[in-house]
Design a protein around this motif. Structure first.
Motif, PDB file in Angstrom:
ATOM      1  N   ASP A 160      45.058  39.687 -23.082  1.00 27.26           N
ATOM      2  CA  ASP A 160      46.514  39.803 -23.202  1.00 27.26           C
ATOM      3  C   ASP A 160      46.905  39.482 -24.637  1.00 27.26           C
ATOM      4  N   HIS A 161      47.464  40.474 -25.338  1.00 25.13           N
ATOM      5  CA  HIS A 161      47.860  40.259 -26.736  1.00 25.13           C
ATOM      6  C   HIS A 161      48.872  39.124 -26.845  1.00 25.13           C
ATOM      7  N   HIS A 162      49.748  39.004 -25.867  1.00 25.08           N
ATOM      8  CA  HIS A 162      50.750  37.943 -25.915  1.00 25.08           C
ATOM      9  C   HIS A 162      50.088  36.565 -25.883  1.00 25.08           C
ATOM     10  N   VAL A 163      49.068  36.404 -25.035  1.00 21.90           N
ATOM     11  CA  VAL A 163      48.405  35.101 -24.914  1.00 21.90           C
ATOM     12  C   VAL A 163      47.742  34.719 -26.230  1.00 21.90           C
ATOM     13  N   TYR A 164      47.067  35.674 -26.890  1.00 17.77           N
ATOM     14  CA  TYR A 164      46.421  35.350 -28.162  1.00 17.77           C
ATOM     15  C   TYR A 164      47.466  35.063 -29.241  1.00 17.77           C
ATOM     16  N   GLY A 165      48.511  35.895 -29.322  1.00 26.02           N
ATOM     17  CA  GLY A 165      49.557  35.656 -30.320  1.00 26.02           C
ATOM     18  C   GLY A 165      50.222  34.309 -30.112  1.00 26.02           C
ATOM     19  N   HIS A 166      50.464  33.973 -28.850  1.00 29.38           N
ATOM     20  CA  HIS A 166      51.041  32.672 -28.506  1.00 29.38           C
ATOM     21  C   HIS A 166      50.111  31.545 -28.962  1.00 29.38           C
ATOM     22  N   ALA A 195      44.471  23.813 -30.178  1.00 29.33           N
ATOM     23  CA  ALA A 195      45.689  24.586 -29.937  1.00 29.33           C
ATOM     24  C   ALA A 195      45.372  26.073 -29.775  1.00 29.33           C
ATOM     25  N   LEU A 196      44.453  26.580 -30.594  1.00 32.75           N
ATOM     26  CA  LEU A 196      44.063  27.987 -30.482  1.00 32.75           C
ATOM     27  C   LEU A 196      43.435  28.270 -29.119  1.00 32.75           C
ATOM     28  N   MET A 197      42.698  27.288 -28.581  1.00 34.17           N
ATOM     29  CA  MET A 197      41.979  27.460 -27.317  1.00 34.17           C
ATOM     30  C   MET A 197      42.759  26.934 -26.102  1.00 34.17           C
ATOM     31  N   HIS A 198      43.998  26.462 -26.296  1.00 27.99           N
ATOM     32  CA  HIS A 198      44.656  25.718 -25.216  1.00 27.99           C
ATOM     33  C   HIS A 198      44.884  26.548 -23.949  1.00 27.99           C
ATOM     34  N   ASP A 199      45.013  27.856 -24.084  1.00 25.97           N
ATOM     35  CA  ASP A 199      45.238  28.712 -22.916  1.00 25.97           C
ATOM     36  C   ASP A 199      44.008  29.538 -22.548  1.00 25.97           C
ATOM     37  N   VAL A 200      42.834  29.119 -23.029  1.00 27.74           N
ATOM     38  CA  VAL A 200      41.635  29.922 -22.794  1.00 27.74           C
ATOM     39  C   VAL A 200      41.336  30.060 -21.308  1.00 27.74           C
ATOM     40  N   GLY A 201      41.743  29.075 -20.499  1.00 28.02           N
ATOM     41  CA  GLY A 201      41.513  29.157 -19.061  1.00 28.02           C
ATOM     42  C   GLY A 201      42.245  30.302 -18.397  1.00 28.02           C
ATOM     43  N   LYS A 202      43.235  30.881 -19.085  1.00 29.37           N
ATOM     44  CA  LYS A 202      43.973  32.007 -18.512  1.00 29.37           C
ATOM     45  C   LYS A 202      43.142  33.290 -18.464  1.00 29.37           C
ATOM     46  N   ILE A 203      41.969  33.238 -19.095  1.00 28.33           N
ATOM     47  CA  ILE A 203      41.058  34.379 -18.975  1.00 28.33           C
ATOM     48  C   ILE A 203      40.751  34.649 -17.498  1.00 28.33           C
ATOM     49  N   ILE A 276      50.368  19.536 -28.850  1.00 30.95           N
ATOM     50  CA  ILE A 276      50.291  20.907 -28.340  1.00 30.95           C
ATOM     51  C   ILE A 276      51.362  21.145 -27.280  1.00 30.95           C
ATOM     52  N   ARG A 277      51.680  20.123 -26.496  1.00 29.50           N
ATOM     53  CA  ARG A 277      52.721  20.240 -25.453  1.00 29.50           C
ATOM     54  C   ARG A 277      54.041  20.668 -26.074  1.00 29.50           C
ATOM     55  N   VAL A 278      54.420  20.062 -27.193  1.00 26.03           N
ATOM     56  CA  VAL A 278      55.678  20.401 -27.862  1.00 26.03           C
ATOM     57  C   VAL A 278      55.592  21.789 -28.501  1.00 26.03           C
ATOM     58  N   ALA A 279      54.498  22.056 -29.214  1.00 27.29           N
ATOM     59  CA  ALA A 279      54.338  23.353 -29.875  1.00 27.29           C
ATOM     60  C   ALA A 279      54.315  24.486 -28.855  1.00 27.29           C
ATOM     61  N   ASP A 280      53.633  24.261 -27.744  1.00 29.40           N
ATOM     62  CA  ASP A 280      53.519  25.245 -26.672  1.00 29.40           C
ATOM     63  C   ASP A 280      54.898  25.541 -26.069  1.00 29.40           C
ATOM     64  N   ALA A 281      55.667  24.495 -25.794  1.00 31.84           N
ATOM     65  CA  ALA A 281      56.988  24.672 -25.189  1.00 31.84           C
ATOM     66  C   ALA A 281      57.930  25.407 -26.134  1.00 31.84           C
ATOM     67  N   TYR A 282      57.892  25.045 -27.423  1.00 27.08           N
ATOM     68  CA  TYR A 282      58.766  25.703 -28.397  1.00 27.08           C
ATOM     69  C   TYR A 282      58.468  27.195 -28.465  1.00 27.08           C
ATOM     70  N   ASP A 283      57.181  27.549 -28.547  1.00 27.89           N
ATOM     71  CA  ASP A 283      56.852  28.973 -28.672  1.00 27.89           C
ATOM     72  C   ASP A 283      57.194  29.724 -27.399  1.00 27.89           C
ATOM     73  N   ALA A 284      56.981  29.086 -26.249  1.00 26.39           N
ATOM     74  CA  ALA A 284      57.341  29.741 -24.991  1.00 26.39           C
ATOM     75  C   ALA A 284      58.839  30.022 -24.944  1.00 26.39           C
ATOM     76  N   MET A 285      59.654  29.094 -25.418  1.00 29.55           N
ATOM     77  CA  MET A 285      61.106  29.276 -25.369  1.00 29.55           C
ATOM     78  C   MET A 285      61.600  30.316 -26.366  1.00 29.55           C
ATOM     79  N   THR A 286      60.936  30.440 -27.517  1.00 30.49           N
ATOM     80  CA  THR A 286      61.415  31.338 -28.575  1.00 30.49           C
ATOM     81  C   THR A 286      60.748  32.705 -28.551  1.00 30.49           C
ATOM     82  N   SER A 287      59.858  32.950 -27.592  1.00 27.71           N
ATOM     83  CA  SER A 287      59.186  34.246 -27.481  1.00 27.71           C
ATOM     84  C   SER A 287      59.765  35.023 -26.300  1.00 27.71           C
ATOM     85  N   PRO A 288      60.172  36.271 -26.513  1.00 34.76           N
ATOM     86  CA  PRO A 288      60.724  37.053 -25.401  1.00 34.76           C
ATOM     87  C   PRO A 288      59.636  37.434 -24.409  1.00 34.76           C
TER      88      PRO A 288
END
Length: 587
Positions: A160-166, A195-203, A276-288
Motif C-alpha cells: 500500500d503506497h499510503h502505508v509506506y508514505g505514512h 518509525a519507518l517500520m512501525h506499521d510493518v505488521g500491516k503487511i 512515534i505515537r504523536v508523530a503517527d497521530a499527527y500524520d493520520a490526522m493531516t493525511s486525506p
C-alpha cells in the motif's frame, strides 16, 4: 616462518654485532639511516624494529613516530646511550616504544627483551586479527539487516503506497521531535528506523480492511490492532532489532494506560514509542483518506494538545509544537505558495500576444508556474478526472486563463543565480524523465515530464521561506541532506514536493513518486527509480560522467531494462533539447 627484525644504526660495526645476536633465530634486515629503514618497512612485514636514537637523518624517536601509521602492529625498541628522558617518556606514552634499552648493551638481556617483544607482537597481531574479523562480521550483519529492512520496506510499499508514505513521514516527524528532545545520535538512528517500520505488521492485514474506503467496524479495528504484535514478532527475528521490535510493539500505548497491546502507562512506555505515537497521530490526522478529509496543521495540533496527558506524552507534544517550520510549510502549500519568493516565474513582456503553443512552452519550462496551472486545472475535478499532463491542463484552462495565471504569479526582471540553476536542472530532469518513460513504459511520458519538472519544488519552497537555513543544507549530498532537512524543518524537500503535488491534485501515485525518489536504497518502485535515474542523469556534467555514476548500480538499472549507454544517450539528447529551447528563446 621466522619473524622479521629490522635493525637501524648508522654504525656498521654495531649493525654487524646486533645482526650476529639474532641471525640464527630470526630473519634480520638492516638499515644505516632512518630513510633507508622506511624504505625497508615499505617492502617487508617487519615484526620488530630496533633503532639507535642517533641516526644521521632523523632521531630514532622520529623514525618510530613515522612508522606508527606504516606498521601499526610492529613492536618498537629504541637503543640510547645518553639521557633524553622527556622524549622517551613522550614516545612511550604515545604507544610508539615498547621498551628503551640503555647502552652499554647486555647481550643476554637484549635477547630476552626481543623474545618478549615478539611474544607481545603475536598478542597484538592476534588481537588485531580478531578485531578485524569482528568488524567484518559486524559489517556483514549490518548489510544483512539493511537487506532485510529494504525487503520489508519494499514489501510495505508494494502492499500500500499510503502505508509506506505514512511510515516515511512519521519517521521524519519522529526524528525532528527526538532532536528537539536532545536525543543522542544513536537513539535518533534507532528512532528513525523504528518509525519507518512501525506499521510493518500491516503487511499481514487483509487488503479488504486496509484499503477499505469507509470507516472500519469494531471487529475490523480489532484485526488492525494485531499489527503491532505481528510487526514486533517480525522485527524481533532480525539481528540487532530487539529494541526496534519493542518500540513497534508499544507505539499504540496511551500515556494514561488505556492503549494497546499491554496497557502500559507513562514512563513504562519506551520513549521512542511515545514519540512515534504523536508523530503517527499527527500524520493520520493531516493525511486525506477515502472515508474522511484531512485536518489542517493547526487543527491537528489542537487535537494533540487536547489529548496531551491521556493519549500522548505531554513532553513529546510540547516538543512537536515547537516545530514552527512545519506549520509554515503546511500553511504555504495550503495557500498555493509553492516557493514563489525563490523560484520567481518570469512574465513575458508580450504575454497577451502569446498563443497556446507559446503559453504551453512557458508552462513546461517553469516548475512553479506548472504547479499553479495544474492546481487551477484540477480545482473543480474529481480524483478520477484530475490530470498530471501539462498539455491537457493547459487545454482545459484555455489561453486566456493561462495568461491570467502567468500575470498573477509571474514577475518581470532577473532572478537569482541559484533559482536559475534549480529551474535549469528541473527542466533537464523533466526531459530525461520523458525520454526514459518513452523507452521503458514505466510511466506515461507526460506524467514523467511533470514529475521531473516538479520534483524539486519542495526545495524551492524551503529556500523561499528559510533562505539562511536552506543555504547551509542545499550543498550536502544525499542522504545527509535529507537527514539535515528533517532535523531543521521537521520534513525533507521530497516530502514537501509530495504535498505540493497533492495540493495540485495530481494522481496520488505520481505524488508518491516524487516523495520516494531519493529512497532507492529502500524500495524498488520502478516509477520512483525512473525519477531517481532522471535526476542523476540531469545532474551529470557530461555523458562520460553518467557512465561512472556509482549510485546507478547494475541491479537498479536492470529493474528498468536500461544500460549505461542508454543513460549516456539520454544525457546527450537532453543537452541538445535544452540548447534548442534556449536558441528558440534567443531568436
Amino acid at each position: 616462518m621466522p619473524f622479521k627484525i629490522l635493525l637501524a644504526d648508522s654504525d656498521p660495526v654495531n649493525l654487524r654485532l646486533l645482526e650476529s645476536l639474532f641471525l640464527e633465530e630470526y630473519e634480520v634486515l638492516t638499515a644505516p639511516s632512518g630513510s633507508s629503514a622506511l624504505c625497508v618497512l615499505a617492502q617487508h612485514d617487519v615484526a620488530l624494529l630496533i633503532t639507535e636514537q642517533r641516526l644521521p637523518d632523523m632521531t630514532g624517536i622520529e623514525l618510530l613516530k613515522r612508522t606508527a601509521s606504516m606498521r601499526p602492529h610492529m613492536v618498537r625498541i629504541i637503543l640510547t646511550g645518553y639521557a633524553d628522558a622527556e622524549a622517551l617518556v613522550e614516545a612511550i606514552n604515545c604507544g610508539q616504544v615498547y621498551r628503551f634499552v640503555t647502552k652499554p648493551l647486555d647481550n643476554e638481556d637484549l635477547q630476552l627483551t626481543v623474545a618478549r617483544a615478539l611474544q607481545h607482537y603475536e598478542v597484538i597481531k592476534l588481537r588485531y586479527e580478531v578485531s578485524e574479523t569482528n568488524k567484518r562480521l559486524a559489517q556483514r550483519l549490518r548489510a544483512t539487516t539493511r537487506a532485510v529492512i529494504r525487503a520489508i520496506a519494499d514489501t510495505l510499499e508494494a502492499k500500500d503506497h499510503h502505508v509506506y508514505g505514512h511510515a516515511r513521514r512519521v519517521s521524519g516527524y519522529a526524528v525532528a521531535i527526538g532532536r528537539r528532545m536532545r536525543l543522542s545520535g544513536g537513539r535518533l538512528e534507532q528512532l528513525s528506523l523504528s518509525a519507518l517500520m512501525h506499521d510493518v505488521g500491516k503487511i499481514g492485514t487483509p487488503d479488504a480492511i486496509l484499503l477499505k474506503s469507509a470507516a472500519l467496524t469494531e471487529e475490523e479495528h480489532a484485526t488492525v490492532r494485531l499489527h503491532v504484535l505481528r510487526g514486533a514478532r517480525l522485527l524481533a527475528a532480525v539481528p540487532e532489532m530487539e529494541e526496534v521490535a519493542a518500540t513497534v510493539r508499544h507505539h499504540h500505548e496511551d500515556f494514561d494506560g488505556c492503549g494497546y497491546p499491554d496497557r502500559l502507562a507513562g514512563d513504562e512506555i519506551p520513549l521512542a514509542s511515545r514519540i512515534i505515537r504523536v508523530a503517527d497521530a499527527y500524520d493520520a490526522m493531516t493525511s486525506p483518506r477515502p472515508f474522511r478529509s484531512a485536518l489542517s496543521h493547526e487543527a491537528a495540533v489542537e487535537e494533540l494538545m487536547k489529548e496531551s496527558g491521556t493519549q500522548f506524552d505531554p513532553e513529546v507534544v510540547r516538543a512537536f509544537c515547537e516545530l514552527k517550520a512545519l506549520a509554515k510549510i503546511r500553511r504555504s502549500i495550503m495557500q498555493g505558495d509553492f516557493g514563489s519568493q525563490f523560484l520567481t516565474i518570469l512574465k513575458p513582456v508580450d504575454l497577451w500576444k502569446l498563443g497556446a503553443p507559446e503559453l504551453l512552452r512557458d508552462v513546461e519550462s517553469e516548475p512553479a508556474l506548472a504547479a499553479s496551472v495544474l492546481r487551477a486545472a484540477n480545482a473543480a475535478c474529481t480524483a478520477e478526472e484530475a490530470t498530471a499532463s501539462l498539455p491537457e491542463a493547459c487545454a482545459r484552462l484555455g489561453s486566456e486563463a493561462l495568461r491570467n495565471i502567468i500575470a498573477q504569479t509571474g514577475a518581470s526582471g532577473r532572478v537569482n543565480y541559484e533559482a536559475e540553476v534549480l529551474r535549469d536542472h528541473s527542466l533537464r530532469c523533466a526531459m530525461a524523465a520523458r525520454l526514459l518513460a518513452e523507452k521503458t513504459g514505466v510511466l506515461d511520458p507526460d506524467h514523467a515530464y511533470t514529475a521531473g519538472l516538479l520534483h524539486d519544488l519542495g526545495d524551492a519552497l524551503l529556500r523561499s521561506h528559510f533562505p539562511e537555513e536552506a543555504e547551509k543544507i542545499v550543498w550536502l549530498g544525499h542522504p545527509f541532506r535529507i537527514e539535515k532537512e528533517v532535523a531543521t524543518f521537521g520534513v525533507d524537500h521530497a516530502q514537501v514536493g509530495q504535498w505540493i503535488l497533492d495540493a495540485c491534485r495530481v494522481p496520488t501515485k505520481l505524488a508518491l513518486t516524487v516523495q520516494t525518489h531519493h529512497d532507492i536504497t529502500l524500495i524498488n518502485d520502478p516509477a520512483s527509480l525512473l525519477l531517481h535515474v532522471a535526476d542523476a542523469v540531469a545532474s551529470a556534467n557530461d555523458s562520460s560522467e553518467v557512465a561512472s555514476l556509482d549510485a546507478l548500480t547494475p541491479d537498479r538499472l536492470a529493474l528498468l531494462g536500461l544500460s549505461r549507454a542508454d543513460l549516456a544517450r539520454v544525457h546527450e539528447l537532453i543537452t541538445e533539447k535544452v540548447g534548442e529551447r534556449f536558441d528558440g528563446v534567443a531568436a
